[in-house]
Design a protein around this motif. Structure first.
Motif, PDB file in Angstrom:
ATOM      1  N   LYS A 282      -6.064  -1.304   5.049  1.00  0.00           N
ATOM      2  CA  LYS A 282      -6.095  -0.005   4.181  1.00  0.00           C
ATOM      3  C   LYS A 282      -5.950   1.175   4.961  1.00  0.00           C
ATOM      4  O   LYS A 282      -6.082   2.368   4.528  1.00  0.00           O
ATOM      5  CB  LYS A 282      -7.365  -0.110   3.202  1.00  0.00           C
ATOM      6  CG  LYS A 282      -7.377  -1.184   2.219  1.00  0.00           C
ATOM      7  CD  LYS A 282      -8.824  -0.995   1.427  1.00  0.00           C
ATOM      8  CE  LYS A 282      -8.883  -2.124   0.448  1.00  0.00           C
ATOM      9  NZ  LYS A 282     -10.117  -2.055  -0.576  1.00  0.00           N
ATOM     10  N   SER A 283      -6.117   1.027   6.186  1.00  0.00           N
ATOM     11  CA  SER A 283      -6.094   2.324   7.176  1.00  0.00           C
ATOM     12  C   SER A 283      -4.891   2.854   7.008  1.00  0.00           C
ATOM     13  O   SER A 283      -3.585   2.513   7.670  1.00  0.00           O
ATOM     14  CB  SER A 283      -6.535   1.822   8.515  1.00  0.00           C
ATOM     15  OG  SER A 283      -6.388   3.018   9.354  1.00  0.00           O
ATOM     16  N   GLU A 284      -4.923   4.307   6.518  1.00  0.00           N
ATOM     17  CA  GLU A 284      -3.628   5.031   6.064  1.00  0.00           C
ATOM     18  C   GLU A 284      -2.982   5.430   7.657  1.00  0.00           C
ATOM     19  O   GLU A 284      -1.949   5.788   7.889  1.00  0.00           O
ATOM     20  CB  GLU A 284      -3.878   6.162   5.306  1.00  0.00           C
ATOM     21  CG  GLU A 284      -4.052   5.645   3.935  1.00  0.00           C
ATOM     22  CD  GLU A 284      -4.478   6.775   2.898  1.00  0.00           C
ATOM     23  OE1 GLU A 284      -4.108   8.056   3.321  1.00  0.00           O
ATOM     24  OE2 GLU A 284      -4.737   6.504   1.892  1.00  0.00           O
TER      25      GLU A 284
ATOM     26  N   ASN B  81       2.693   0.779   3.436  1.00  0.00           N
ATOM     27  CA  ASN B  81       2.590  -0.389   4.402  1.00  0.00           C
ATOM     28  C   ASN B  81       2.754  -1.590   3.522  1.00  0.00           C
ATOM     29  O   ASN B  81       2.200  -1.555   2.184  1.00  0.00           O
ATOM     30  CB  ASN B  81       1.108  -0.485   5.273  1.00  0.00           C
ATOM     31  CG  ASN B  81       1.863  -1.241   6.589  1.00  0.00           C
ATOM     32  OD1 ASN B  81       2.771  -1.653   6.905  1.00  0.00           O
ATOM     33  ND2 ASN B  81       0.660  -1.421   7.368  1.00  0.00           N
TER      34      ASN B  81
ATOM     35  N   TYR C 206       0.787  -1.212  -0.044  1.00  0.00           N
ATOM     36  CA  TYR C 206      -0.071   0.064  -0.035  1.00  0.00           C
ATOM     37  C   TYR C 206       0.935   1.201   0.075  1.00  0.00           C
ATOM     38  O   TYR C 206       1.881   1.369   0.536  1.00  0.00           O
ATOM     39  CB  TYR C 206      -0.893   0.014   1.281  1.00  0.00           C
ATOM     40  CG  TYR C 206      -2.034  -0.901   1.247  1.00  0.00           C
ATOM     41  CD1 TYR C 206      -3.432  -0.556   0.903  1.00  0.00           C
ATOM     42  CD2 TYR C 206      -1.583  -2.436   1.743  1.00  0.00           C
ATOM     43  CE1 TYR C 206      -4.098  -1.563   0.877  1.00  0.00           C
ATOM     44  CE2 TYR C 206      -2.477  -3.017   1.964  1.00  0.00           C
ATOM     45  CZ  TYR C 206      -3.824  -2.876   1.616  1.00  0.00           C
ATOM     46  OH  TYR C 206      -5.027  -3.796   1.706  1.00  0.00           O
ATOM     47  N   THR C 207       0.566   2.263  -0.747  1.00  0.00           N
ATOM     48  CA  THR C 207       1.045   3.596  -0.832  1.00  0.00           C
ATOM     49  C   THR C 207       0.296   4.554  -1.116  1.00  0.00           C
ATOM     50  O   THR C 207      -0.646   4.480  -2.103  1.00  0.00           O
ATOM     51  CB  THR C 207       2.242   3.429  -1.777  1.00  0.00           C
ATOM     52  OG1 THR C 207       3.163   4.919  -1.647  1.00  0.00           O
ATOM     53  CG2 THR C 207       2.013   3.056  -3.130  1.00  0.00           C
ATOM     54  N   THR C 208       0.610   5.762  -0.431  1.00  0.00           N
ATOM     55  CA  THR C 208      -0.109   6.974  -0.948  1.00  0.00           C
ATOM     56  C   THR C 208       0.884   8.003  -0.859  1.00  0.00           C
ATOM     57  O   THR C 208       0.903   9.003  -0.040  1.00  0.00           O
ATOM     58  CB  THR C 208      -1.420   7.254   0.210  1.00  0.00           C
ATOM     59  OG1 THR C 208      -2.109   6.197   0.577  1.00  0.00           O
ATOM     60  CG2 THR C 208      -2.090   8.416  -0.196  1.00  0.00           C
TER      61      THR C 208
ATOM     62  N   PHE D 219      -0.157   3.286   8.521  1.00  0.00           N
ATOM     63  CA  PHE D 219       0.796   3.113   7.803  1.00  0.00           C
ATOM     64  C   PHE D 219       2.317   3.751   8.227  1.00  0.00           C
ATOM     65  O   PHE D 219       2.397   4.751   9.143  1.00  0.00           O
ATOM     66  CB  PHE D 219       0.648   3.862   6.438  1.00  0.00           C
ATOM     67  CG  PHE D 219      -0.302   3.478   5.463  1.00  0.00           C
ATOM     68  CD1 PHE D 219      -1.107   2.340   5.820  1.00  0.00           C
ATOM     69  CD2 PHE D 219      -0.604   3.865   3.986  1.00  0.00           C
ATOM     70  CE1 PHE D 219      -2.096   1.708   4.877  1.00  0.00           C
ATOM     71  CE2 PHE D 219      -1.364   3.207   3.365  1.00  0.00           C
ATOM     72  CZ  PHE D 219      -2.001   2.359   3.718  1.00  0.00           C
TER      73      PHE D 219
ATOM     74  N   GLN E 133      -4.547   6.338  -2.746  1.00  0.00           N
ATOM     75  CA  GLN E 133      -4.064   5.016  -2.244  1.00  0.00           C
ATOM     76  C   GLN E 133      -3.755   3.850  -3.207  1.00  0.00           C
ATOM     77  O   GLN E 133      -4.795   3.543  -3.902  1.00  0.00           O
ATOM     78  CB  GLN E 133      -4.904   4.535  -1.253  1.00  0.00           C
ATOM     79  CG  GLN E 133      -4.345   3.416  -0.554  1.00  0.00           C
ATOM     80  CD  GLN E 133      -5.362   2.894   0.771  1.00  0.00           C
ATOM     81  OE1 GLN E 133      -5.715   1.826   0.538  1.00  0.00           O
ATOM     82  NE2 GLN E 133      -5.142   3.380   1.709  1.00  0.00           N
TER      83      GLN E 133
ATOM     84  N   PRO F 136       3.523   7.771   2.955  1.00  0.00           N
ATOM     85  CA  PRO F 136       2.952   6.515   3.794  1.00  0.00           C
ATOM     86  C   PRO F 136       3.037   5.428   3.042  1.00  0.00           C
ATOM     87  O   PRO F 136       2.663   5.567   1.767  1.00  0.00           O
ATOM     88  CB  PRO F 136       1.672   7.219   4.288  1.00  0.00           C
ATOM     89  CG  PRO F 136       1.547   8.492   3.690  1.00  0.00           C
ATOM     90  CD  PRO F 136       2.339   8.784   2.783  1.00  0.00           C
TER      91      PRO F 136
END
Length: 257
Positions: free
Chosen positions: A203-205, A181, A108-110, A208, A116, A179
């Motif tokens: 999925k919860s930033e 994860n 996961y990256t934003t 992260f 996201q 951010p």
């Protein structure tokens, strides 16, 4: 009392995860993207801190995980190593699109707000993703990330290649941090774990960690600027056809009586 103790342990793990950080250094050489980390590119990269179980924050007893990361002139790379006590028991993927039932690594990256990106690679090499429409529009649908996995006797591993175009940012002009994860589903031990602790959804930033990319060498800066900018992509034949088709429609709309 057990519930209170469990909540306390989760909160302590969550507090510790706030400081989870990783710095991916620049590499002039490009990883082979073959699911193994035998090249000099990976030997010079540091390992991440250990993964922890979702909800409890405890360290997995058997299915441990760790990763490395580097970046090149055009993409960000991750190598993830998944220790597996029962390789023969890895879930068979009859429906690979249901990745939550398989042995997978999820990235996961934003890097950009409200974009996201969720990339998935299974132990058997099947890929899946969740990419926002906003990202598809920004990149003109050039979201060509890739990954490879390899199963060994007591573990499996995978490599991700994430183009800077997909991220929308690059360290061309200075350090950048955003951010991320890295998460894992181990079906043989029924363990869900992640690099940065998550009390709930992966999925919860809020859960992260932070990835930092130090400023690139001067000789790589211009390549990185181009790599992250969709406006500098050469127009493909398909793009040209779409543009000309739209122009023909607009012409008919505004020239017909």
């Amino acid at each position: 009392m057990k519930t209170v103790a469990l909540c306390a342990a989760a909160l302590m793990a969550l507090s510790a995860s706030a400081a989870v950080k990783y710095t991916a250094k620049y590499s002039k050489a490009v990883p082979a993207l073959d699911g193994v980390a035998e090249s000099g590119v990976w030997k010079g990269a540091a390992w991440s801190e250990g993964f922890v179980l979702r909800v409890t924050g405890k360290t997995p007893e058997k299915a441990t995980t760790r990763f490395k990361s580097v970046y090149t002139d055009e993409a960000l790379y991750f190598y993830v190593e998944c220790v597996e006590p029962n390789v023969a028991g890895i879930a068979d993927e009859h429906q690979a699109h249901e990745f939550w039932l398989c042995d997978v690594v999820e990235l996961y990256t934003t890097a950009l707000k409200n974009e996201q990106v969720h990339l998935v690679c299974s132990a058997r090499g099947n890929l899946n993703d969740e990419i926002p429409g906003k990202t598809c529009v920004r990149t003109r649908n050039h979201v060509d990330w890739s990954a490879k996995s390899k199963i060994a006797a007591d573990r499996w591993s995978c490599e991700f290649r994430v183009p800077f175009l997909l991220l929308g940012v690059s360290p061309a002009d200075g350090d950048i941090a955003f951010p991320i994860n890295v998460c894992r589903n181990a079906t043989t031990t029924k363990e869900l774990s992640s690099w940065s602790f998550q009390s709930g959804s992966f999925k919860s930033e809020a859960g992260f960690g932070t990835l930092t990319l130090p400023k690139a060498p001067a000789e790589a800066a211009e390549k990185l600027r181009r790599a992250a900018d969709a406006s500098k992509l050469p127009e493909t034949a398909a793009d040209k056809e779409k543009r000309e088709h739209k122009a023909r429609i607009m012409k008919r709309l505004f020239t017909e009586d």
